[in-house]
Motif scaffolding. Sequence first.
Motif, PDB file in Angstrom:
ATOM      1  N   LEU A 129       0.928  -1.633   0.127  1.00  0.00           N
ATOM      2  CA  LEU A 129      -0.349   0.316  -0.120  1.00  0.00           C
ATOM      3  C   LEU A 129       1.051   1.240  -0.039  1.00  0.00           C
ATOM      4  O   LEU A 129       0.980   2.453  -0.486  1.00  0.00           O
ATOM      5  CB  LEU A 129      -0.809  -0.051   0.878  1.00  0.00           C
ATOM      6  CG  LEU A 129      -2.011   0.881   1.159  1.00  0.00           C
ATOM      7  CD1 LEU A 129      -3.113   0.661   0.148  1.00  0.00           C
ATOM      8  CD2 LEU A 129      -2.670   0.629   2.563  1.00  0.00           C
ATOM      9  N   GLY A 130       1.962   1.153   0.731  1.00  0.00           N
ATOM     10  CA  GLY A 130       2.970   1.608   0.817  1.00  0.00           C
ATOM     11  C   GLY A 130       3.501   2.973  -0.700  1.00  0.00           C
ATOM     12  O   GLY A 130       3.121   4.215  -0.962  1.00  0.00           O
ATOM     13  N   ASP A 139      13.620  -2.688   4.404  1.00  0.00           N
ATOM     14  CA  ASP A 139      13.915  -3.602   3.268  1.00  0.00           C
ATOM     15  C   ASP A 139      15.064  -2.887   2.118  1.00  0.00           C
ATOM     16  O   ASP A 139      14.527  -2.081   1.489  1.00  0.00           O
ATOM     17  CB  ASP A 139      12.842  -4.852   2.569  1.00  0.00           C
ATOM     18  CG  ASP A 139      13.711  -4.740   1.304  1.00  0.00           C
ATOM     19  OD1 ASP A 139      14.565  -5.537   1.045  1.00  0.00           O
ATOM     20  OD2 ASP A 139      12.884  -5.976   0.939  1.00  0.00           O
ATOM     21  N   ALA A 171      15.232   2.947   7.481  1.00  0.00           N
ATOM     22  CA  ALA A 171      14.933   3.194   8.369  1.00  0.00           C
ATOM     23  C   ALA A 171      13.667   2.652   9.499  1.00  0.00           C
ATOM     24  O   ALA A 171      12.903   2.480   9.313  1.00  0.00           O
ATOM     25  CB  ALA A 171      14.403   5.644   8.376  1.00  0.00           C
ATOM     26  N   GLY A 211      11.398   0.357  14.664  1.00  0.00           N
ATOM     27  CA  GLY A 211      11.003  -0.138  15.346  1.00  0.00           C
ATOM     28  C   GLY A 211      12.558   0.766  16.420  1.00  0.00           C
ATOM     29  O   GLY A 211      12.830   0.263  17.750  1.00  0.00           O
ATOM     30  N   ASN A 259       3.047   5.470   7.202  1.00  0.00           N
ATOM     31  CA  ASN A 259       2.117   4.034   6.452  1.00  0.00           C
ATOM     32  C   ASN A 259       2.742   3.090   7.108  1.00  0.00           C
ATOM     33  O   ASN A 259       2.167   1.845   7.351  1.00  0.00           O
ATOM     34  CB  ASN A 259       2.347   4.591   5.384  1.00  0.00           C
ATOM     35  CG  ASN A 259       2.284   2.816   5.071  1.00  0.00           C
ATOM     36  OD1 ASN A 259       0.703   2.676   4.993  1.00  0.00           O
ATOM     37  ND2 ASN A 259       2.814   2.566   4.092  1.00  0.00           N
ATOM     38  N   ALA A 299       4.248   0.075   9.298  1.00  0.00           N
ATOM     39  CA  ALA A 299       3.117  -1.213  10.723  1.00  0.00           C
ATOM     40  C   ALA A 299       3.951  -2.417  10.219  1.00  0.00           C
ATOM     41  O   ALA A 299       3.572  -3.144   9.468  1.00  0.00           O
ATOM     42  CB  ALA A 299       1.368  -0.657  10.148  1.00  0.00           C
ATOM     43  N   VAL A 342       6.686  -0.669  17.227  1.00  0.00           N
ATOM     44  CA  VAL A 342       6.816  -0.232  15.952  1.00  0.00           C
ATOM     45  C   VAL A 342       5.191   0.997  15.678  1.00  0.00           C
ATOM     46  O   VAL A 342       5.249   1.892  14.854  1.00  0.00           O
ATOM     47  CB  VAL A 342       6.684  -1.191  14.978  1.00  0.00           C
ATOM     48  CG1 VAL A 342       6.364  -1.114  12.880  1.00  0.00           C
ATOM     49  CG2 VAL A 342       8.117  -2.480  14.764  1.00  0.00           C
ATOM     50  N   TYR A 398      -1.774  -4.943  17.046  1.00  0.00           N
ATOM     51  CA  TYR A 398      -2.018  -4.622  15.811  1.00  0.00           C
ATOM     52  C   TYR A 398      -3.879  -4.221  16.277  1.00  0.00           C
ATOM     53  O   TYR A 398      -3.603  -2.825  15.771  1.00  0.00           O
ATOM     54  CB  TYR A 398      -2.495  -5.502  14.793  1.00  0.00           C
ATOM     55  CG  TYR A 398      -3.357  -4.456  13.225  1.00  0.00           C
ATOM     56  CD1 TYR A 398      -2.338  -3.950  12.399  1.00  0.00           C
ATOM     57  CD2 TYR A 398      -4.406  -4.331  12.624  1.00  0.00           C
ATOM     58  CE1 TYR A 398      -1.943  -3.512  11.580  1.00  0.00           C
ATOM     59  CE2 TYR A 398      -5.449  -3.787  11.426  1.00  0.00           C
ATOM     60  CZ  TYR A 398      -3.538  -3.308  10.910  1.00  0.00           C
ATOM     61  OH  TYR A 398      -3.607  -2.890   9.591  1.00  0.00           O
ATOM     62  N   PRO A 416      -6.929   2.884   5.484  1.00  0.00           N
ATOM     63  CA  PRO A 416      -7.129   2.669   3.695  1.00  0.00           C
ATOM     64  C   PRO A 416      -8.532   2.345   3.067  1.00  0.00           C
ATOM     65  O   PRO A 416      -8.967   2.166   2.250  1.00  0.00           O
ATOM     66  CB  PRO A 416      -6.403   2.703   3.469  1.00  0.00           C
ATOM     67  CG  PRO A 416      -5.848   1.700   4.809  1.00  0.00           C
ATOM     68  CD  PRO A 416      -6.456   2.996   5.676  1.00  0.00           C
ATOM     69  N   VAL A 418      -7.806  -3.645   1.042  1.00  0.00           N
ATOM     70  CA  VAL A 418      -7.607  -3.470   0.039  1.00  0.00           C
ATOM     71  C   VAL A 418      -6.328  -4.630  -0.158  1.00  0.00           C
ATOM     72  O   VAL A 418      -6.330  -5.228   0.312  1.00  0.00           O
ATOM     73  CB  VAL A 418      -6.601  -2.097  -0.683  1.00  0.00           C
ATOM     74  CG1 VAL A 418      -7.623  -0.959  -0.331  1.00  0.00           C
ATOM     75  CG2 VAL A 418      -5.166  -1.903   0.423  1.00  0.00           C
ATOM     76  N   VAL A 472      -4.064  -5.530  -1.264  1.00  0.00           N
ATOM     77  CA  VAL A 472      -2.660  -5.083  -1.655  1.00  0.00           C
ATOM     78  C   VAL A 472      -2.172  -5.980   0.140  1.00  0.00           C
ATOM     79  O   VAL A 472      -3.358  -5.727   1.385  1.00  0.00           O
ATOM     80  CB  VAL A 472      -2.177  -4.206  -1.861  1.00  0.00           C
ATOM     81  CG1 VAL A 472      -2.119  -3.844  -2.737  1.00  0.00           C
ATOM     82  CG2 VAL A 472      -2.661  -3.455  -0.703  1.00  0.00           C
ATOM     83  N   GLY A 473      -0.818  -5.981   0.342  1.00  0.00           N
ATOM     84  CA  GLY A 473      -0.243  -6.355   1.773  1.00  0.00           C
ATOM     85  C   GLY A 473      -1.315  -6.822   2.649  1.00  0.00           C
ATOM     86  O   GLY A 473      -1.264  -8.542   1.959  1.00  0.00           O
ATOM     87  N   LEU A 474      -0.837  -6.539   4.074  1.00  0.00           N
ATOM     88  CA  LEU A 474      -1.766  -7.334   4.839  1.00  0.00           C
ATOM     89  C   LEU A 474      -2.952  -8.192   4.592  1.00  0.00           C
ATOM     90  O   LEU A 474      -2.992  -9.242   4.827  1.00  0.00           O
ATOM     91  CB  LEU A 474      -2.446  -6.302   6.191  1.00  0.00           C
ATOM     92  CG  LEU A 474      -1.478  -6.298   7.281  1.00  0.00           C
ATOM     93  CD1 LEU A 474      -2.171  -4.635   7.548  1.00  0.00           C
ATOM     94  CD2 LEU A 474      -0.216  -6.957   7.994  1.00  0.00           C
ATOM     95  N   MET A 475      -3.657  -7.766   3.832  1.00  0.00           N
ATOM     96  CA  MET A 475      -5.299  -7.854   3.290  1.00  0.00           C
ATOM     97  C   MET A 475      -4.997  -9.105   2.454  1.00  0.00           C
ATOM     98  O   MET A 475      -5.560  -9.833   2.353  1.00  0.00           O
ATOM     99  CB  MET A 475      -6.264  -7.140   3.167  1.00  0.00           C
ATOM    100  CG  MET A 475      -6.487  -6.359   4.440  1.00  0.00           C
ATOM    101  SD  MET A 475      -7.250  -7.439   5.696  1.00  0.00           S
ATOM    102  CE  MET A 475      -8.750  -8.211   5.094  1.00  0.00           C
ATOM    103  N   ARG A 487      -2.206 -10.859   1.501  1.00  0.00           N
ATOM    104  CA  ARG A 487      -1.786 -11.635   2.520  1.00  0.00           C
ATOM    105  C   ARG A 487      -2.971 -12.912   3.121  1.00  0.00           C
ATOM    106  O   ARG A 487      -2.685 -14.201   3.093  1.00  0.00           O
ATOM    107  CB  ARG A 487      -0.187 -11.578   3.188  1.00  0.00           C
ATOM    108  CG  ARG A 487       0.653 -11.467   2.632  1.00  0.00           C
ATOM    109  CD  ARG A 487       1.671 -11.083   2.970  1.00  0.00           C
ATOM    110  NE  ARG A 487       2.488 -10.396   4.597  1.00  0.00           N
ATOM    111  CZ  ARG A 487       1.976  -8.783   4.528  1.00  0.00           C
ATOM    112  NH1 ARG A 487       2.896  -8.378   3.115  1.00  0.00           N
ATOM    113  NH2 ARG A 487       1.392  -8.017   5.400  1.00  0.00           N
TER     114      ARG A 487
END
Length: 241
Positions: free
Chosen positions: A12-13, A33, A56, A59, A80, A82, A104, A143, A173, A176, A178-181, A183
């Motif tokens: 999402l970012g 990363d 950066a 944590g 964003n 998390a 985090v 979370y 948001p 969506v 992508v990402g967390l959802m 997965r």
Amino acid sequence: MRVLITGGAKELGRAFSEVLGAQGHRLVITGRDEKALDAAEAELKARGVDVSAHVADLGDPDATPKLIESLGGIDVLVNNGALGGPVGPTWQVDENEWWHTFEVNLRGTAFAANAAIRTMTSGRIINVVSNAGVHRWPYVTAYSVSKAAVIKLTENLAIELKHRPIAALSYDPGMVDVGLMRRGATMESDDPDQQRISEWARSQRDAGRFTPLEQSVDLLARIVSGEFDHRSGGLITPQDG
Ligand SMILES: NC(=O)c1ccc[n+]([C@@H]2O[C@H](COP(=O)([O-])OP(=O)(O)OC[C@H]3O[C@@H](n4cnc5c(N)ncnc54)[C@H](OP(=O)(O)O)[C@@H]3O)[C@@H](O)[C@H]2O)c1
């Protein structure tokens, strides 16, 4: 405007970075990363975006604040980045992992906002949250509770900032693909707690409750532009789009 997006290289970012970059904002993106950051920086630059990428870790309480201070002022911070945190009954999950999610999601977000507020003359802090911080998300409590805390932090910051031209907004948001959802909805696992989350995510997606990515990103861009500053302290959701 100069916009710093934590976690801006992925998922999402990354979608936020692409749209804000295309709109001509100068971007600073962060994450842990390095490879993903380098790749995102190169791809965005190839499209003419003014962007710099920096490792950066949210944590690390000093990493993002030091970066923000070194930039000498930004106009917009999009908090964003998390972690989804551990999944399972709260009393059974790894407590260190549970607490690290707060370091985090809450401390990382708060300390980045503090550094931005200390160095910016005007602009806005946008804290990306979740419906899980408004209602509940049993079995994903680090979370859910950390996002609830960020929503409350944002409300308080907005009052403290009322005599300065800086808005503080929470942005959900929506779910969506992508990402967390994504997965969550595509995860295969033998673990019954993971399965429960995965089945729920699929049921939400199949019931049409996901927000189209484009819609979610467009709304973020409108918040970045200042369109919602009059609602400082509030939570902007896909319904506001
Ligand atoms: N996807 C959804 O449907 C959805 C729904 C509601 C809210 N949200 C919110 O939207 C935001 C992005 O979600 P997402 O789905 O894209 O999540 P994601 O796929 O898990 O991506 C998380 C992002 O945060 C960064 N990140 C994680 N830990 C970090 C750390 N310690 N330091 C710095 N960066 C860190 C990651 O980059 P690195 O790996 O490089 O560190 C990555 O860019 C989150 O705040 C989430 O709560 C998402």
